[in-house]
Scaffold this motif. Structure first.
Motif, PDB file in Angstrom:
ATOM      1  N   TYR A   1      48.052  42.779  36.112  1.00 23.73           N
ATOM      2  CA  TYR A   1      47.134  41.639  36.059  1.00 23.73           C
ATOM      3  C   TYR A   1      46.150  41.691  37.236  1.00 23.73           C
ATOM      4  O   TYR A   1      44.941  41.586  37.071  1.00 23.73           O
ATOM      5  N   ALA A   2      46.723  41.914  38.430  1.00 27.69           N
ATOM      6  CA  ALA A   2      45.887  41.969  39.636  1.00 27.69           C
ATOM      7  C   ALA A   2      44.901  43.126  39.546  1.00 27.69           C
ATOM      8  O   ALA A   2      43.710  42.970  39.846  1.00 27.69           O
TER       9      ALA A   2
ATOM     10  N   LEU B   1      42.176  42.381  36.899  1.00 22.60           N
ATOM     11  CA  LEU B   1      41.222  41.383  37.389  1.00 22.60           C
ATOM     12  C   LEU B   1      40.243  42.011  38.378  1.00 22.60           C
ATOM     13  O   LEU B   1      39.025  41.823  38.285  1.00 22.60           O
TER      14      LEU B   1
ATOM     15  N   VAL C   1      36.172  42.187  37.864  1.00 18.24           N
ATOM     16  CA  VAL C   1      35.286  41.567  38.852  1.00 18.24           C
ATOM     17  C   VAL C   1      34.366  42.597  39.486  1.00 18.24           C
ATOM     18  O   VAL C   1      33.159  42.392  39.628  1.00 18.24           O
TER      19      VAL C   1
ATOM     20  N   VAL D   1      31.559  43.561  37.036  1.00 17.66           N
ATOM     21  CA  VAL D   1      30.531  42.518  36.898  1.00 17.66           C
ATOM     22  C   VAL D   1      29.627  42.485  38.129  1.00 17.66           C
ATOM     23  O   VAL D   1      28.393  42.477  38.028  1.00 17.66           O
ATOM     24  N   LEU D   2      30.247  42.502  39.326  1.00 12.14           N
ATOM     25  CA  LEU D   2      29.453  42.414  40.547  1.00 12.14           C
ATOM     26  C   LEU D   2      28.533  43.616  40.701  1.00 12.14           C
ATOM     27  O   LEU D   2      27.394  43.484  41.142  1.00 12.14           O
TER      28      LEU D   2
ATOM     29  N   VAL E   1      25.492  43.172  38.401  1.00 11.12           N
ATOM     30  CA  VAL E   1      24.547  42.175  38.908  1.00 11.12           C
ATOM     31  C   VAL E   1      23.812  42.679  40.154  1.00 11.12           C
ATOM     32  O   VAL E   1      22.586  42.609  40.251  1.00 11.12           O
ATOM     33  N   ALA E   2      24.575  43.255  41.090  1.00  9.88           N
ATOM     34  CA  ALA E   2      23.962  43.703  42.339  1.00  9.88           C
ATOM     35  C   ALA E   2      22.908  44.772  42.063  1.00  9.88           C
ATOM     36  O   ALA E   2      21.821  44.754  42.639  1.00  9.88           O
TER      37      ALA E   2
ATOM     38  N   LEU F   1      19.719  43.234  40.359  1.00  7.34           N
ATOM     39  CA  LEU F   1      18.874  42.348  41.179  1.00  7.34           C
ATOM     40  C   LEU F   1      18.292  43.052  42.397  1.00  7.34           C
ATOM     41  O   LEU F   1      17.442  42.511  43.089  1.00  7.34           O
TER      42      LEU F   1
END
Lengths: 206, 205
Positions: B12-13, B16, B20, B23-24, B27-28, B31
């Motif tokens: 799970y860890a 996750l 994450v 996704v980051l 986005v980074a 942008l």
């Protein structure tokens, strides 16, 4: 609890700042002017609302023993997203908020709502609770930012309102003390005082 | 309360963290061009300010092209690349150093004799009201007319106004001001080879 109450209560008898006394640190730091206060209010609302929603969706799958870490990862990811977006679209404001955006992670309101609400409620309710608490926090920030910028600098949103009104010509001077952090604390105290005197439920029985 | 196995928790860890991170990264990366443009405009604004031109973020690039003649860099003794900018009356040097809590930086415009025409400073996280004051115009103005030719400028308390190598420090922020002094000394040593040798040859021509 009715859905509308989830949004309404944080404005009155469950306000995160004046009643739960959470998030004081950032509320002192970013309210010297109105603009960063508003941006901080929006940023925190977005982070709390989305974090509440995501954690609520995940709540049944999160192993209780690592739940705090999971919450922290979700919140950190959201905060980094907010920071990236601010740097890309409102660069001046992001510079002004500097470290405080990163510190949303440690804002007690965020973790507080995740633990107290999102871990045990449905996604829609959690989303509303997040929006309510974010805005309840935001409204105090905006009041403080308004008062402090107006009396500390004589401007509002950077517009020199006192100068245009000609107050300086009749001997008015800006109160530098209002810009300092202690004045924010005093103002929060005054807001709590007014709120308690109007709301009997909040008064401790002596 | 539902029981979860250790294996589940571990996976799970990891899952996750992977989601994450993905996704980051997306986005980074998407942008980044916009953010770089903002940072670039800010640098140009700062450089323009040292030569007395107030630019907004929107017209910074245009004014910069008009007023700054060239961007040159040279390799210092320690191998780092050091930029400087030339304009009609002299050069603008770049300053980099450390304050009390984090990096501080700035730009300084010098004429051909090493006299300071203007300076700007900025910081990442100095204490508001104390060290952060170095970013104000009030502080930057103290440097105008001082000299960076034979020695670097030193910040000290109760500086002698007539001494062109001393600037009044900010009271209550000794550590940040020491950082500025060190930064100026470092820049002085880096730039002395080019500033004065080149400007002198220019004067001779």
């Amino acid at each position: 609890m009715k859905k509308l109450d989830l949004i309404k209560l944080p404005f009155s008898k469950n306000n995160p700042i004046t009643v739960q006394v959470l998030g004081i640190c950032s509320c002192l730091a970013v309210t010297a002017q109105l603009k960063p206060a508003v941006v901080m209010a929006i940023s925190v609302t977005v982070v709390v609302a989305l974090a509440n929603l995501i954690i609520s969706l995940m709540r049944k799958s999160i192993p209780p023993r690592i739940r705090i870490i999971v919450q922290l990862v979700v919140v950190s990811a959201l905060v980094i997203l907010v920071n990236q977006v601010l740097t890309a679209f409102v660069y001046d404001v992001s510079k002004q908020l500097s470290v405080y955006v990163g510190l949303i992670i440690t804002n007690c309101i965020v973790m507080g709502r995740l633990e107290a609400f999102a871990m045990s409620n449905k996604p829609l309710d959690s989303l509303l609770d997040g929006i309510g608490n974010g805005l309840g926090y935001g409204v105090i920030l905006v009041i403080l930012g308004f008062v402090r910028e107006l009396f500390g600098r004589g401007t509002l949103w950077g517009y020199p309102i006192f100068e245009k009104l000609g107050l300086y010509n009749i001997g008015y001077e800006n109160n530098g003390f209002v810009i300092m952090a202690p004045m924010a604390l005093i103002l929060v105290g005054i807001i709590i005082w007014i709120q308690r005197s109007h709301n009997k439920e909040l008064q401790e029985k002596s | 309360m539902k029981q979860f196995s250790n294996k589940y928790m571990l996976l799970y860890a990891l899952g996750l963290a992977a989601v994450v991170a993905l996704v980051l990264t997306i986005v980074a990366t998407s942008l980044k061009p916009r953010q770089d443009k903002n940072r670039d405009a800010e640098t140009k604004q700062m450089i323009l300010k040292t030569i007395g031109i107030e630019a907004t973020r929107d017209n910074a690039a245009e004014l910069y092209d008009k007023n700054i003649d060239s961007e040159i860099s040279f390799i210092a003794e320690d191998g780092t690349e050091i930029p400087y900018y030339t304009f009609d009356n002299g050069i603008v040097i770049s300053l980099k150093g450390n304050g009390l809590w984090g990096p501080i930086w700035g730009y300084m415009a010098l004429d051909h004799n090493g006299t300071v025409l203007g300076a700007v400073f900025d910081h990442q996280g100095e204490t508001p009201g104390l060290g952060a004051e170095i970013a104000t115009d009030k502080f930057a103005k103290r440097f105008i007319g001082k000299q960076m030719d034979e020695h670097p400028i030193v910040l000290k308390k109760n500086a002698d106004k007539n001494n062109t190598y001393e600037v009044d420090a900010i009271s209550g922020s000794t550590m940040t001001c020491n950082g500025v002094t060190e930064m100026l000394e470092k820049a002085f040593n880096q730039y002395r080879t080019i500033t004065f040798s080149e400007s002198k040859t220019e004067d001779e021509q």
